[in-house]
Design an enzyme around this catalytic site. Structure first.
Site, PDB file in Angstrom:
ATOM      1  N   CYS A   1       5.431  -8.452  11.583  1.00  0.00           N
ATOM      2  CA  CYS A   1       5.806  -9.062  10.299  1.00  0.00           C
ATOM      3  C   CYS A   1       5.001 -10.328   9.989  1.00  0.00           C
ATOM      4  O   CYS A   1       5.055 -10.836   8.867  1.00  0.00           O
ATOM      5  CB  CYS A   1       7.292  -9.368  10.280  1.00  0.00           C
ATOM      6  SG  CYS A   1       8.296  -7.959  10.762  1.00  0.00           S
TER       7      CYS A   1
ATOM      8  N   HIS B   1       8.938 -14.122   4.784  1.00  0.00           N
ATOM      9  CA  HIS B   1       9.148 -12.731   5.197  1.00  0.00           C
ATOM     10  C   HIS B   1      10.593 -12.335   4.912  1.00  0.00           C
ATOM     11  O   HIS B   1      11.534 -13.091   5.207  1.00  0.00           O
ATOM     12  CB  HIS B   1       8.827 -12.591   6.686  1.00  0.00           C
ATOM     13  CG  HIS B   1       9.207 -11.268   7.243  1.00  0.00           C
ATOM     14  ND1 HIS B   1       8.813 -10.090   6.665  1.00  0.00           N
ATOM     15  CD2 HIS B   1       9.969 -10.925   8.332  1.00  0.00           C
ATOM     16  CE1 HIS B   1       9.321  -9.083   7.364  1.00  0.00           C
ATOM     17  NE2 HIS B   1      10.019  -9.566   8.379  1.00  0.00           N
TER      18      HIS B   1
ATOM     19  N   ASN C   1      13.082  -4.430   4.556  1.00  0.00           N
ATOM     20  CA  ASN C   1      12.109  -5.152   5.376  1.00  0.00           C
ATOM     21  C   ASN C   1      10.859  -4.279   5.547  1.00  0.00           C
ATOM     22  O   ASN C   1      10.908  -3.269   6.246  1.00  0.00           O
ATOM     23  CB  ASN C   1      12.742  -5.467   6.733  1.00  0.00           C
ATOM     24  CG  ASN C   1      11.807  -6.223   7.659  1.00  0.00           C
ATOM     25  OD1 ASN C   1      10.612  -6.333   7.395  1.00  0.00           O
ATOM     26  ND2 ASN C   1      12.346  -6.718   8.751  1.00  0.00           N
TER      27      ASN C   1
HETATM   28  N1  ACO Z   1      26.545  -0.266   9.865  1.00  0.00           N
HETATM   29  C1  ACO Z   1      27.751  -0.495  10.421  1.00  0.00           C
HETATM   30  N2  ACO Z   1      27.891  -1.064  11.627  1.00  0.00           N
HETATM   31  C2  ACO Z   1      26.777  -1.412  12.282  1.00  0.00           C
HETATM   32  C3  ACO Z   1      25.499  -1.183  11.769  1.00  0.00           C
HETATM   33  C4  ACO Z   1      25.400  -0.589  10.511  1.00  0.00           C
HETATM   34  N3  ACO Z   1      24.233  -0.331   9.914  1.00  0.00           N
HETATM   35  N4  ACO Z   1      24.584  -1.636  12.646  1.00  0.00           N
HETATM   36  C5  ACO Z   1      25.262  -2.133  13.703  1.00  0.00           C
HETATM   37  N5  ACO Z   1      26.589  -1.976  13.475  1.00  0.00           N
HETATM   38  C6  ACO Z   1      27.683  -2.334  14.344  1.00  0.00           C
HETATM   39  C7  ACO Z   1      27.300  -2.365  15.793  1.00  0.00           C
HETATM   40  O1  ACO Z   1      27.344  -1.074  16.364  1.00  0.00           O
HETATM   41  C8  ACO Z   1      28.368  -3.269  16.368  1.00  0.00           C
HETATM   42  O2  ACO Z   1      29.533  -2.532  16.510  1.00  0.00           O
HETATM   43  P1  ACO Z   1      30.495  -2.802  17.794  1.00  0.00           P
HETATM   44  O3  ACO Z   1      30.946  -4.226  17.655  1.00  0.00           O
HETATM   45  O4  ACO Z   1      31.581  -1.807  17.590  1.00  0.00           O
HETATM   46  O5  ACO Z   1      29.638  -2.579  19.000  1.00  0.00           O
HETATM   47  C9  ACO Z   1      28.614  -4.274  15.234  1.00  0.00           C
HETATM   48  O6  ACO Z   1      28.085  -3.666  14.049  1.00  0.00           O
HETATM   49  C10 ACO Z   1      27.903  -5.575  15.458  1.00  0.00           C
HETATM   50  O7  ACO Z   1      26.575  -5.290  15.837  1.00  0.00           O
HETATM   51  P2  ACO Z   1      25.511  -6.435  15.935  1.00  0.00           P
HETATM   52  O8  ACO Z   1      24.186  -5.869  16.318  1.00  0.00           O
HETATM   53  O9  ACO Z   1      26.074  -7.525  16.781  1.00  0.00           O
HETATM   54  O10 ACO Z   1      25.483  -6.900  14.418  1.00  0.00           O
HETATM   55  P3  ACO Z   1      24.940  -8.223  13.829  1.00  0.00           P
HETATM   56  O11 ACO Z   1      26.007  -8.992  13.199  1.00  0.00           O
HETATM   57  O12 ACO Z   1      24.070  -8.957  14.804  1.00  0.00           O
HETATM   58  O13 ACO Z   1      24.029  -7.691  12.659  1.00  0.00           O
HETATM   59  C11 ACO Z   1      21.690  -7.391  12.256  1.00  0.00           C
HETATM   60  C12 ACO Z   1      22.921  -6.850  12.960  1.00  0.00           C
HETATM   61  C13 ACO Z   1      21.898  -7.320  10.763  1.00  0.00           C
HETATM   62  C14 ACO Z   1      20.489  -6.527  12.636  1.00  0.00           C
HETATM   63  C15 ACO Z   1      21.482  -8.846  12.714  1.00  0.00           C
HETATM   64  O14 ACO Z   1      21.462  -8.947  14.099  1.00  0.00           O
HETATM   65  C16 ACO Z   1      20.238  -9.421  12.175  1.00  0.00           C
HETATM   66  O15 ACO Z   1      20.147  -9.737  11.024  1.00  0.00           O
HETATM   67  N6  ACO Z   1      19.236  -9.619  13.043  1.00  0.00           N
HETATM   68  C17 ACO Z   1      17.974 -10.095  12.623  1.00  0.00           C
HETATM   69  C18 ACO Z   1      17.005  -9.052  12.979  1.00  0.00           C
HETATM   70  C19 ACO Z   1      16.216  -8.541  11.831  1.00  0.00           C
HETATM   71  O16 ACO Z   1      16.310  -8.950  10.708  1.00  0.00           O
HETATM   72  N7  ACO Z   1      15.377  -7.619  12.200  1.00  0.00           N
HETATM   73  C20 ACO Z   1      14.456  -7.038  11.288  1.00  0.00           C
HETATM   74  C21 ACO Z   1      13.202  -6.714  11.977  1.00  0.00           C
HETATM   75  S1  ACO Z   1      12.521  -8.118  12.725  1.00  0.00           S
HETATM   76  C22 ACO Z   1      11.842  -9.049  11.591  1.00  0.00           C
HETATM   77  O17 ACO Z   1      11.459  -8.589  10.551  1.00  0.00           O
HETATM   78  C23 ACO Z   1      11.736 -10.479  11.879  1.00  0.00           C
END
Ligand code: ACO
Length: 320
Positions: A111, A247, A277
């Site tokens: 990214c 980004h 993204n």
């Molecule tokens: N829909 C419903 N539930 C979901 C989904 C979904 N799409 N994805 C994950 N969950 C669930 C998980 O299974 C978990 O369930 P559980 O508690 O029963 O085990 C629960 O949601 C929480 O999961 P987490 O991974 O802890 O969710 P989090 O609040 O961290 O959100 C997210 C996930 C949105 C990816 C967050 O971590 C984030 O924004 N991270 C930043 C990473 C990012 O943006 N990456 C993009 C690529 S990297 C870049 O471009 C820089």
């Protein structure tokens, strides 16, 4: 010395995919995706190649700049999802648009790819290696996505952004870039498995794996620091900045950066709602939208920042 952006362009596949459509094949919902990421839609290739998207974006950038392909002497494509391993996406783009006088190569900084390309182009300008560059961030991430993994498949989209950048001896730009390879596993895709005459390996091709919380923590800590460092080198403060082009990984990351820099969200234009993204394509697509809708005006103090797998990050400060 620095550069002047004289033309921008973008291209995305025709097929739009909403959160509701994704919720039909993995256990998720529009509400969950929107609230956690700010994403509502993305464009997914149903045949468009990275080369086609890059070439369309580049043609638009050249048209805006009023330049011909043979005047370009450097092409850099930031991508992690080229159509082929060799030749590079940049060489294929060179052939597609007829930029016969250019040196062309790809960089993979995920990214951060577009920002790294900008910094490399600036280095070419500084050493007399080029006077006009075509810089592209392009991804077809959908082919690397595990469409059964709700944790990642909701995040990504396909697209390409391009800009024509000219050397400008009177301009100034400062960068702050870095990498942390020790955190590489936070976001990774393995290459094709070892398979030759001497070893049999039938492992399937790998898809995107992500530790979302690790990436989140990295982004909210590192991005403001990189922006502050680039601003310090430029001798300006956050209050002097007219627009922050970041980004578009996630709305909550951008909100956190804005808070840390104590600047209002109005200065941070957002496109993840429509595009998702697109990795290296996010910043140049965002740039093109801001230029074409007139939000980004000549003379505006601009910050750009990319961050992502590697881990990698880069911030640039310049006057548009
Ligand atoms: N829909 C419903 N539930 C979901 C989904 C979904 N799409 N994805 C994950 N969950 C669930 C998980 O299974 C978990 O369930 P559980 O508690 O029963 O085990 C629960 O949601 C929480 O999961 P987490 O991974 O802890 O969710 P989090 O609040 O961290 O959100 C997210 C996930 C949105 C990816 C967050 O971590 C984030 O924004 N991270 C930043 C990473 C990012 O943006 N990456 C993009 C690529 S990297 C870049 O471009 C820089």
């Amino acid at each position: 010395m620095g550069f002047r952006i004289i033309g921008t362009g973008r291209s995305v596949p025709q097929r739009a995919v909403s959160n509701d459509e994704i919720a039909k094949f993995v256990d998720t919902s529009d509400e969950w995706i929107s609230q956690r990421t700010g994403i509502k839609n993305r464009y997914i290739s149903v045949g468009e190649t990275l080369n086609q998207l890059s070439a369309q974006a580049s043609e638009k950038a050249m048209e805006m700049a009023g330049v011909t392909a043979d005047s370009i002497d450097l092409i850099i494509v930031g991508t992690l999802s080229p159509d082929r391993i060799i030749p590079s996406a940049a060489c294929e783009l060179q052939a597609a648009i007829g930029a016969k006088n250019a040196v062309a190569f790809d960089i993979n900084a995920a990214c951060s790819g577009f920002l790294f390309a900008l910094q490399i182009a600036n280095g070419f300008f500084a050493t007399g290696g080029a006077k006009r560059a075509l810089l592209v961030g392009a991804e077809v991430l959908s082919k690397m996505t595990d469409w059964t993994d709700r944790g990642t498949c909701v995040l990504f989209g396909d697209g390409a952004g391009a800009c024509i950048v000219d050397y400008d001896k009177d301009a100034t730009v400062t960068f702050s870039s870095g990498s942390d390879g020790t955190k590489g596993d936070a976001l990774c895709i393995d290459n094709r498995p070892l398979n030759n005459l001497f070893i049999k390996n039938e492992a399937p091709l790998d898809h995107t794996h992500m530790d979302g919380q690790e990436v989140f923590k990295f982004a909210v800590k590192t991005v403001p620091r990189a922006i502050e460092d680039a601003m310090m080198k430029a001798g300006i403060k956050a209050e002097d900045v007219d627009v922050f082009l970041l980004h578009q990984a996630n709305l909550r990351i951008i909100e956190s950066v804005a808070k840390r820099l104590k600047r209002p969200m109005e200065l941070f234009p957002l496109i993840m709602s429509e595009f998702g993204n697109m990795s290296a394509a996010c910043v140049p697509v965002l740039l093109d939208i801001q230029v074409r809708n007139g939000t980004l005006q000549r003379g505006m103090q601009t910050v750009m920042a990319g961050f992502g797998a590697g881990l990698t990050w880069s911030a640039a400060v310049f006057v548009y």
